[in-house]
Design a protein around this motif. Structure first.
Motif, PDB file in Angstrom:
ATOM      1  N   CYS A  57       0.838  -1.202   0.000  1.00 28.92           N
ATOM      2  CA  CYS A  57       0.000   0.000   0.000  1.00 28.92           C
ATOM      3  C   CYS A  57       0.867   1.245   0.000  1.00 28.92           C
ATOM      4  O   CYS A  57       2.076   1.197   0.233  1.00 28.92           O
ATOM      5  CB  CYS A  57      -0.878   0.020   1.259  1.00 28.92           C
ATOM      6  N   ARG A  58       0.206   2.355  -0.248  1.00 28.32           N
ATOM      7  CA  ARG A  58       0.819   3.683  -0.096  1.00 28.32           C
ATOM      8  C   ARG A  58       0.097   4.391   1.032  1.00 28.32           C
ATOM      9  O   ARG A  58      -1.120   4.409   1.094  1.00 28.32           O
ATOM     10  CB  ARG A  58       0.648   4.500  -1.362  1.00 28.32           C
ATOM     11  N   ASP A  59       0.890   4.956   1.914  1.00 30.20           N
ATOM     12  CA  ASP A  59       0.382   5.812   2.986  1.00 30.20           C
ATOM     13  C   ASP A  59       1.138   7.124   2.841  1.00 30.20           C
ATOM     14  O   ASP A  59       2.240   7.269   3.359  1.00 30.20           O
ATOM     15  CB  ASP A  59       0.627   5.157   4.343  1.00 30.20           C
ATOM     16  N   GLY A  60       0.575   8.028   2.042  1.00 29.27           N
ATOM     17  CA  GLY A  60       1.306   9.236   1.683  1.00 29.27           C
ATOM     18  C   GLY A  60       2.499   8.859   0.831  1.00 29.27           C
ATOM     19  O   GLY A  60       2.365   8.192  -0.193  1.00 29.27           O
ATOM     20  N   ASN A  61       3.708   9.248   1.272  1.00 34.88           N
ATOM     21  CA  ASN A  61       4.928   8.917   0.536  1.00 34.88           C
ATOM     22  C   ASN A  61       5.570   7.606   0.986  1.00 34.88           C
ATOM     23  O   ASN A  61       6.633   7.245   0.503  1.00 34.88           O
ATOM     24  CB  ASN A  61       5.960  10.040   0.713  1.00 34.88           C
TER      25      ASN A  61
END
Length: 133
Positions: A57-61
């Motif tokens: 996943c992506r959590d912001g950067n």
């Protein structure tokens, strides 16, 4: 008379299929849960020799490698107890492989776990890191 060429599943095949289906449902529930928390799923079931990551996943950067574990209850330690040191090493190996294959060896990342015990979902951020291997 029984047909020896029958395509009827054996009890073992049926049990394996049920376990696979449960695993897919758990991963889908985790993906939905994480999306509601603001993460964006970018890959599922990433495999490499020696390891696998359920969700990326992506959590912001930040790239987040997610291990999803499900147990019917916490009776024998629950989902968290099933993440052994050997399992942690395989997750780390797969995460490193992903970063190398994407040419992102210095990307900000972390490893989270989504633990499903019965109806309870727990999200453990930074569940473990490279210091554990």
């Amino acid at each position: 008379m029984r047909d020896n060429n029958s395509t009827n599943p054996t009890p073992r095949d049926t049990a394996a299929e049920k376990a696979t289906d449960k695993g897919r449902r758990a991963e889908q529930a985790a993906a939905v849960f994480l999306a509601r928390q603001g993460l964006r799923v970018i890959a599922r079931n990433y495999h490499c020799r020696g390891g696998e990551i359920d969700l990326i996943c992506r959590d912001g950067n930040t790239l987040v490698f997610v291990e999803v574990r499900q147990r019917q209850s916490r009776r024998f330690g629950g989902a968290a107890a099933s993440i052994t040191p050997a399992k942690q090493r395989r997750i780390l190996l797969a995460a490193r492989h992903y970063l190398a294959s994407e040419k992102r060896p210095d990307a900000m990342c972390r490893i989270d776990c989504v633990l499903i015990d019965g109806e309870n979902i727990d999200w453990v951020r930074n569940a473990f890191d490279a210091a554990t291997d």
